[in-house]
Structure formats: C-alpha cells, structure tokens
Design an enzyme around this catalytic site. Structure first.
Site, PDB file in Angstrom:
ATOM      1  N   LYS A  41       0.844  -1.197   0.000  1.00  0.00           N
ATOM      2  CA  LYS A  41       0.000   0.000   0.000  1.00  0.00           C
ATOM      3  C   LYS A  41       0.881   1.250   0.000  1.00  0.00           C
ATOM      4  O   LYS A  41       2.091   1.164   0.266  1.00  0.00           O
ATOM      5  CB  LYS A  41      -0.908  -0.016   1.235  1.00  0.00           C
ATOM      6  N   ARG A 139     -10.888  -0.019  14.718  1.00  0.00           N
ATOM      7  CA  ARG A 139     -10.732   0.705  13.465  1.00  0.00           C
ATOM      8  C   ARG A 139     -11.651   0.013  12.466  1.00  0.00           C
ATOM      9  O   ARG A 139     -12.851   0.185  12.536  1.00  0.00           O
ATOM     10  CB  ARG A 139      -9.251   0.678  13.060  1.00  0.00           C
ATOM     11  N   TYR A 260      14.807  31.015   7.289  1.00  0.00           N
ATOM     12  CA  TYR A 260      13.573  31.684   7.701  1.00  0.00           C
ATOM     13  C   TYR A 260      13.500  31.787   9.225  1.00  0.00           C
ATOM     14  O   TYR A 260      13.788  30.830   9.937  1.00  0.00           O
ATOM     15  CB  TYR A 260      12.355  30.886   7.237  1.00  0.00           C
ATOM     16  N   MET A 313      11.149  24.942   1.917  1.00  0.00           N
ATOM     17  CA  MET A 313      10.484  24.051   0.960  1.00  0.00           C
ATOM     18  C   MET A 313      11.473  23.268   0.089  1.00  0.00           C
ATOM     19  O   MET A 313      11.333  22.059  -0.097  1.00  0.00           O
ATOM     20  CB  MET A 313       9.537  24.857   0.064  1.00  0.00           C
TER      21      MET A 313
HETATM   22  C1  LIG Z   1      -0.243  -1.771   6.858  1.00  0.00           C
HETATM   23  C2  LIG Z   1      -0.783  -3.048   7.330  1.00  0.00           C
HETATM   24  C3  LIG Z   1       0.071  -4.148   7.553  1.00  0.00           C
HETATM   25  C4  LIG Z   1       1.567  -4.042   7.519  1.00  0.00           C
HETATM   26  O1  LIG Z   1       1.998  -3.467   8.724  1.00  0.00           O
HETATM   27  P1  LIG Z   1       3.554  -3.312   9.074  1.00  0.00           P
HETATM   28  O2  LIG Z   1       3.553  -2.789  10.452  1.00  0.00           O
HETATM   29  O3  LIG Z   1       4.088  -2.334   8.079  1.00  0.00           O
HETATM   30  O4  LIG Z   1       4.168  -4.650   8.938  1.00  0.00           O
HETATM   31  C5  LIG Z   1      -0.518  -5.361   7.868  1.00  0.00           C
HETATM   32  N1  LIG Z   1      -1.860  -5.487   7.986  1.00  0.00           N
HETATM   33  C6  LIG Z   1      -2.697  -4.441   7.808  1.00  0.00           C
HETATM   34  C7  LIG Z   1      -4.167  -4.643   7.974  1.00  0.00           C
HETATM   35  C8  LIG Z   1      -2.198  -3.178   7.493  1.00  0.00           C
HETATM   36  O5  LIG Z   1      -3.012  -2.156   7.347  1.00  0.00           O
END
Ligand SMILES: *Cc1c(COP(=O)(O)O)cnc(C)c1O
Length: 370
Positions: A41, A139, A260, A313
């Site tokens: 992801k 969640r 800055y 930046m």
């Molecule tokens: C992002 C995610 C992972 C991976 O987590 P890491 O801590 O990067 O290993 C695994 N399962 C779910 C549901 C996630 O959202």
C-alpha cells in the site's frame, strides 16, 4: 556537454531492491510453512509500487495487500497473476472493478458484506473475500461477536472466504496486554471458520513467535528495512539511501541567523552548506535546527553535518565548519549506512513508516536490482 538525468535533480534516492528481497525472503523463511505476503500500500511505502512488486514477485511473493482499489488497479497492471487484497474493503461505487480485475475485498462491515452478496448473485462462480474482525483496535472490522452469524450466513453461499484476519494495535510494544487479548479474541473468531486460512501478524507479529503466524503473515515495514518495535530490524537490511547535493557553501560570521525566522544563530565564524532538499521532498520541517534544539544531521567526508536553522520548501542548511573538504557539488547523506532511517525518523519526531511514505517525488530515483 551531455546532461545525464541524474544531474537534473537536487537529491538522489537509491532503493536497494536486493536488500528488500533479502528481507522478504528472511521473513518468509521465518514463518514457513505459513505464507508470507507483501504489503505494498501507499506506493509500496513510498518506494515505488511497480518496482517493489515486480522484485517481490520474482522472489516468489504471490499474495499482496493494498489499501484502496486505485492501488489495486496499478498493481494488477504490474502483476497479472497475483492475489490482490484491498484492505480498505469494498468501495460500493466500483464493485465491477473488483470482479473485472479480480481483487479480493477485505470486508469488515455489514453494508460491505450485503453489497458483495448482492453482486455475487449476478455471477455463476462464488466471489472471493477476506473477513476482517476487530479484536481490539477499534478501526476496521466486524465485531468478534458477529463471527458465528457470519459463518452461518456464508455456508454454502455465493461468497468464498479466502482469509479470516485481524490487525494488531500494539505490536510495537511486545509486552502490551492488548497483544494477548487480541490473540485470544482472534482464536474465538477462528473457531467459527475452521477451514478458512487465518492471518494475524504484521511485521511486529512475525517477531512474536510461531503461534502468531497462523496461515499467512502480512509484513510491510520490515520488508522495507524499517523499525517496527524495540528489537525490530536487527537482522533486516536497510533499503533506502538519500543524498542531497550541496548547492553553495557560505561563510557566515558569528552571531548571524540562518534561514527563515533566523531560528538558529552561529556562535562562531561558520561554513554553512545549502542543500538542494527541503520539506517538499518529505524532509519534514520539524527536523530543523534551532537555538537550544538540535535538528537532524547529515553525513559527509566521514563526519556529521548538523542541520542549521529552518528547513524550507526546497532548501536546507547544514553546518560544515568542521568539514573543510566539503564543497559545492558534494552529496550529503541524509539516510543511509551512516544515517539510519530510524535516526531520520527520530529527528522528525515520527516513525520510519512516515519518513518512507513522505519521500518526495522530485528525487532522482535509482533502483539497485535484486
Ligand atoms: C499496513 C498493514 C500491515 C503491515 O503493517 P507493518 O507494520 O508495516 O508490517 C498489515 N496489515 C494491515 C491490515 C495493514 O493495514
């Protein structure tokens, strides 16, 4: 004079796919006979979805997780035969994309389940899904108490559960009581799905021992060489190197402010190197130096070059007074063998994950092939 592309950018990001693949293989060996998937992801944690997924596929990874269908579409184009799970679940306005591209939604709510069931009525084959249960993170996911009802409902139906999963909330704290509680609740869920493969562990979970591995593990950050807890990453290889070029070096008298807000003042006659990198590149402003609070630091010619004044930046300043060899055109290491990712993350008061996913788009990106 020929202009080589590498000379057009201010900073260089080198991504070692060999190290990344070695990390994945190491985790896969640790968890065997469980399956080791790959979490790609957020553009593969900022490192490039196509490049990372391509290398992992070559190494033998067949199961992938992304967050949203948009990422899944990109991944499908790169990996026509991979199993692709969408962690964000079933987006109700694009059900056809899931079936057309063969995505597996990770479903964790009643409306999603109902939509997928209804969609499945128009197919002669059962549609795949993963079932996500919330065991304590609050969640995404079904309540644990729903497990039996859902199992009854899916029996002999039009949906084919490929995976039952949950996600750990406190994996970075091995002794946290929630870890065991989540595991116990997950065991309860599994009893309702005795024949469906189970998945519990992210990177931290992989290091919780074999009884946390179940049938499939889902490591992300560990594959990318990042930290996920106190004893994390000991045996994993760093993947990312970031170097920024020096544009100018200026002599600054004692008592002058730099950058800055003039937030940091020279206490001696100083040589200040100006780097072609800033917060637009993902090097967060919070890592600036100021009077009384040191910021991040770079590394060149075998020495530490502390950030001096605010990161802006496109530019940042480092103090090279003690590095007389430093000259314009030199590259300062900001993440790499002498400046671990974790150190940059600490300087930015954040976690390795956020440093990686913030990496900017204007770096010259080089991939060292696996
Ligand atoms: C992002 C995610 C992972 C991976 O987590 P890491 O801590 O990067 O290993 C695994 N399962 C779910 C549901 C996630 O959202």
């Amino acid at each position: 004079m020929t202009i080589v592309p590498e000379h057009l950018e201010g900073a260089r990001l080198t991504i070692d796919l060999g190290a990344l693949v070695a990390n994945w293989r190491q985790l896969a060996e640790m968890v065997a006979p469980a399956t080791c998937s790959a979490i790609v992801k957020a553009n593969a944690y900022g490192l490039g979805l196509e490049e990372v997924a391509g290398a992992l596929w070559e190494a033998g990874a067949r199961v992938y997780f992304v967050a949203v269908p948009e990422e899944a579409v990109r991944l499908r184009a790169a990996l026509p035969r991979a199993t692709i799970y969408v962690l964000g679940g079933l987006f109700p306005d694009c059900l056809d994309a899931y079936t057309e591209f063969d995505f597996v939604p990770v479903i964790g709510s009643e409306p999603e389940l109902r939509n997928w069931e209804r969609h499945a009525e128009t197919f002669s084959r059962p549609l795949p899904l993963a079932l996500h249960f919330d065991t304590g993170m609050n969640r995404l996911g079904f309540a644990v108490e729903k497990a039996r009802d859902i199992a009854d409902r899916l029996r002999g139906g039009r949906l084919d559960p490929l995976l039952v999963m949950t996600h750990i909330a406190c994996g970075d704290t091995p002794g946290h009581p929630l870890n065991q509680l989540q595991k116990t609740r997950f065991e309860t869920v599994r009893q309702s799905f005795p024949l469906v493969p189970a998945s519990f562990a992210n990177s931290a979970g992989v290091f919780m021992g074999p009884d946390a591995h179940y049938d499939l593990v889902r490591p992300g950050i560990a594959v990318y060489g990042g930290r996920f807890g106190p004893r994390a990453g000991d045996h994993l290889r760093p993947v990312v190197t970031l170097e920024a070029r020096i544009l100018q070096i200026r002599d600054v008298n004692a008592g002058e402010g730099v950058g800055y807000g003039a937030r940091q003042t020279t206490t001696r006659p100083s040589r200040i190197a100006i780097l072609a990198l800033g917060y637009a590149d993902g090097f967060h402003r919070i890592a600036s130096g100021s009077d009384g609070k040191p910021g991040a630091s770079g590394f060149l010619h075998g020495r530490t070059a502390p950030f001096f004044g605010r990161i802006s930046m496109d530019l940042a300043a480092v103090d090279v007074t003690d590095i007389p060899q430093a000259q314009p055109g030199d590259e300062v290491e900001l993440i790499g063998p002498n400046r671990p990712l974790a150190q940059a993350a600490d300087a930015m008061q954040t976690i390795d994950y956020e440093v990686l996913t913030s990496l900017g788009l204007r770096y010259h990106r080089t991939y060292i092939s696996a």
